[in-house]
Design a protein around this motif. Structure first.
Motif, PDB file in Angstrom:
ATOM      1  N   ARG A  44       8.886  42.165  49.141  1.00  0.00           N
ATOM      2  CA  ARG A  44       9.808  41.490  50.057  1.00  0.00           C
ATOM      3  C   ARG A  44      11.229  41.567  49.521  1.00  0.00           C
ATOM      4  O   ARG A  44      11.454  41.473  48.322  1.00  0.00           O
ATOM      5  N   GLU A  45      12.188  41.695  50.416  1.00  0.00           N
ATOM      6  CA  GLU A  45      13.593  41.729  50.024  1.00  0.00           C
ATOM      7  C   GLU A  45      14.022  40.375  49.476  1.00  0.00           C
ATOM      8  O   GLU A  45      13.619  39.336  49.989  1.00  0.00           O
ATOM      9  N   GLU A  46      14.874  40.411  48.446  1.00  0.00           N
ATOM     10  CA  GLU A  46      15.349  39.157  47.869  1.00  0.00           C
ATOM     11  C   GLU A  46      16.291  38.403  48.793  1.00  0.00           C
ATOM     12  O   GLU A  46      16.611  37.255  48.527  1.00  0.00           O
ATOM     13  N   SER A  47      16.731  39.029  49.869  1.00  0.00           N
ATOM     14  CA  SER A  47      17.634  38.339  50.800  1.00  0.00           C
ATOM     15  C   SER A  47      16.890  37.298  51.634  1.00  0.00           C
ATOM     16  O   SER A  47      17.508  36.453  52.272  1.00  0.00           O
ATOM     17  N   LYS A  48      15.555  37.353  51.631  1.00  0.00           N
ATOM     18  CA  LYS A  48      14.767  36.347  52.348  1.00  0.00           C
ATOM     19  C   LYS A  48      14.467  35.205  51.381  1.00  0.00           C
ATOM     20  O   LYS A  48      13.892  35.422  50.323  1.00  0.00           O
ATOM     21  N   SER A  49      14.860  33.995  51.748  1.00  0.00           N
ATOM     22  CA  SER A  49      14.683  32.868  50.832  1.00  0.00           C
ATOM     23  C   SER A  49      13.221  32.435  50.753  1.00  0.00           C
ATOM     24  O   SER A  49      12.386  32.865  51.538  1.00  0.00           O
ATOM     25  N   LEU A  50      12.941  31.573  49.798  1.00  0.00           N
ATOM     26  CA  LEU A  50      11.587  31.097  49.535  1.00  0.00           C
ATOM     27  C   LEU A  50      11.509  29.581  49.720  1.00  0.00           C
ATOM     28  O   LEU A  50      12.530  28.899  49.675  1.00  0.00           O
ATOM     29  N   ILE A  51      10.308  29.072  49.875  1.00  0.00           N
ATOM     30  CA  ILE A  51      10.095  27.618  49.907  1.00  0.00           C
ATOM     31  C   ILE A  51       9.866  27.147  48.474  1.00  0.00           C
ATOM     32  O   ILE A  51       9.228  27.813  47.667  1.00  0.00           O
ATOM     33  N   SER A 128       3.727  32.105  50.779  1.00  0.00           N
ATOM     34  CA  SER A 128       2.365  32.515  51.127  1.00  0.00           C
ATOM     35  C   SER A 128       1.931  33.735  50.323  1.00  0.00           C
ATOM     36  O   SER A 128       2.734  34.624  50.029  1.00  0.00           O
ATOM     37  N   ALA A 129       0.667  33.775  49.962  1.00  0.00           N
ATOM     38  CA  ALA A 129       0.109  34.816  49.084  1.00  0.00           C
ATOM     39  C   ALA A 129      -0.260  36.063  49.875  1.00  0.00           C
ATOM     40  O   ALA A 129      -1.407  36.487  49.916  1.00  0.00           O
ATOM     41  N   ASN A 130       0.744  36.636  50.515  1.00  0.00           N
ATOM     42  CA  ASN A 130       0.508  37.863  51.273  1.00  0.00           C
ATOM     43  C   ASN A 130       1.616  38.867  50.974  1.00  0.00           C
ATOM     44  O   ASN A 130       2.713  38.488  50.569  1.00  0.00           O
ATOM     45  N   VAL A 131       1.315  40.129  51.188  1.00  0.00           N
ATOM     46  CA  VAL A 131       2.330  41.162  51.114  1.00  0.00           C
ATOM     47  C   VAL A 131       3.171  40.997  52.376  1.00  0.00           C
ATOM     48  O   VAL A 131       2.641  40.727  53.460  1.00  0.00           O
ATOM     49  N   SER A 132       4.478  41.136  52.243  1.00  0.00           N
ATOM     50  CA  SER A 132       5.390  40.955  53.365  1.00  0.00           C
ATOM     51  C   SER A 132       4.935  41.771  54.581  1.00  0.00           C
ATOM     52  O   SER A 132       4.602  42.942  54.463  1.00  0.00           O
ATOM     53  N   GLY A 133       4.888  41.108  55.741  1.00  0.00           N
ATOM     54  CA  GLY A 133       4.476  41.775  56.968  1.00  0.00           C
ATOM     55  C   GLY A 133       3.003  41.617  57.294  1.00  0.00           C
ATOM     56  O   GLY A 133       2.585  41.852  58.424  1.00  0.00           O
ATOM     57  N   ILE A 143      -6.990  37.200  50.540  1.00  0.00           N
ATOM     58  CA  ILE A 143      -5.807  37.607  49.766  1.00  0.00           C
ATOM     59  C   ILE A 143      -5.889  39.089  49.412  1.00  0.00           C
ATOM     60  O   ILE A 143      -6.921  39.575  48.950  1.00  0.00           O
ATOM     61  N   ASN A 144      -4.789  39.784  49.628  1.00  0.00           N
ATOM     62  CA  ASN A 144      -4.676  41.214  49.369  1.00  0.00           C
ATOM     63  C   ASN A 144      -5.003  41.528  47.903  1.00  0.00           C
ATOM     64  O   ASN A 144      -4.535  40.849  46.990  1.00  0.00           O
ATOM     65  N   GLU A 145      -5.790  42.575  47.697  1.00  0.00           N
ATOM     66  CA  GLU A 145      -6.211  42.998  46.354  1.00  0.00           C
ATOM     67  C   GLU A 145      -5.019  43.273  45.443  1.00  0.00           C
ATOM     68  O   GLU A 145      -5.052  42.991  44.245  1.00  0.00           O
ATOM     69  N   ALA A 146      -3.936  43.828  45.988  1.00  0.00           N
ATOM     70  CA  ALA A 146      -2.737  44.131  45.182  1.00  0.00           C
ATOM     71  C   ALA A 146      -2.147  42.855  44.584  1.00  0.00           C
ATOM     72  O   ALA A 146      -1.704  42.848  43.432  1.00  0.00           O
ATOM     73  N   ILE A 147      -2.169  41.776  45.342  1.00  0.00           N
ATOM     74  CA  ILE A 147      -1.662  40.498  44.829  1.00  0.00           C
ATOM     75  C   ILE A 147      -2.593  39.972  43.749  1.00  0.00           C
ATOM     76  O   ILE A 147      -2.153  39.558  42.676  1.00  0.00           O
ATOM     77  N   LEU A 148      -3.891  40.019  44.008  1.00  0.00           N
ATOM     78  CA  LEU A 148      -4.862  39.531  43.016  1.00  0.00           C
ATOM     79  C   LEU A 148      -4.754  40.285  41.691  1.00  0.00           C
ATOM     80  O   LEU A 148      -4.863  39.687  40.623  1.00  0.00           O
ATOM     81  N   LYS A 149      -4.504  41.583  41.762  1.00  0.00           N
ATOM     82  CA  LYS A 149      -4.426  42.398  40.543  1.00  0.00           C
ATOM     83  C   LYS A 149      -3.118  42.204  39.784  1.00  0.00           C
ATOM     84  O   LYS A 149      -3.093  42.353  38.568  1.00  0.00           O
ATOM     85  N   ASN A 150      -2.036  41.880  40.487  1.00  0.00           N
ATOM     86  CA  ASN A 150      -0.718  41.880  39.858  1.00  0.00           C
ATOM     87  C   ASN A 150      -0.136  40.511  39.532  1.00  0.00           C
ATOM     88  O   ASN A 150       0.842  40.428  38.799  1.00  0.00           O
TER      89      ASN A 150
END
Length: 182
Positions: A44-51, A128-133, A143-150
């Motif tokens: 995700r781009e850093e220009s999008k803020s987070l909660i 949220s624990a998802n890849v952007s989009g 939860i996406n495997e890439a998130i779980l692994k990284n």
């Protein structure tokens, strides 16, 4: 377990954890490098803020210059998880703050989240624990495997569905309450 998670956060690590709404990615909200890792995990781009999650109105006051009276009313009366966008945040990593100098902050009612933030002593990122989009996962199995692994640390708790949806997001401008996300 909370002490172990706290140590990961203190060392600039990322966590995957159950929040009061959905499974979230988190880190120390005051550590710019840790926050950068969250953006990388989400692609995700850093220009999008987070909660950001805080444990109390007192902690909120440490990071927001002025809490509108309307926001205090909402915080005291809301039943469902509600995130409020505040102006002029302070003491948070620059890459957590939106380009218009605002920050979205929630005080969770979930006991685990409150205990974790209290023990850590600082705000924690909650995105949220998802890849952007991709859709927001409603349970651990989604939860996406890439998130779980990284991600650096996975909290082994509440792996079933937590909530049907993310928090409501509100922005207060004067006396007006604007609903950003229902």
């Amino acid at each position: 377990m909370i002490i172990e998670i706290k140590n990961h956060l203190l060392n600039g690590k990322t966590i995957l954890y159950p929040t009061d709404t959905v499974w979230g990615l988190g880190c120390d909200a005051t550590n710019q490098e840790a926050v950068k890792k969250i953006y990388q995990l989400k692609n995700r781009e850093e220009s999008k803020s987070l909660i950001i999650l805080v444990d109390s109105i007192e902690m909120l006051q440490n990071h927001v210059g002025n809490i509108p009276e309307k926001a205090l009313e909402i915080l005291k009366t809301s039943v469902k998880p509600t995130t409020i966008i505040y102006n002029n945040p302070k003491g948070l990593a620059a890459n957590t703050i939106a380009v218009d100098n605002t920050i979205a902050i929630r005080i969770p009612k979930d006991e685990f989240c409150i205990q974790l933030i209290k023990e850590f002593g600082k705000p924690i990122v909650s995105t949220s624990a998802n890849v952007s989009g991709e859709p927001t996962p409603k349970s651990f199995s989604e939860i996406n495997e890439a998130i779980l692994k990284n991600v650096d640390y996975v909290v082994d708790l509440h792996q079933e569905k937590i909530a049907e949806k993310s928090s409501t997001i509100l922005k207060i401008e004067g006396d007006d309450v604007i609903v950003i996300r229902e």
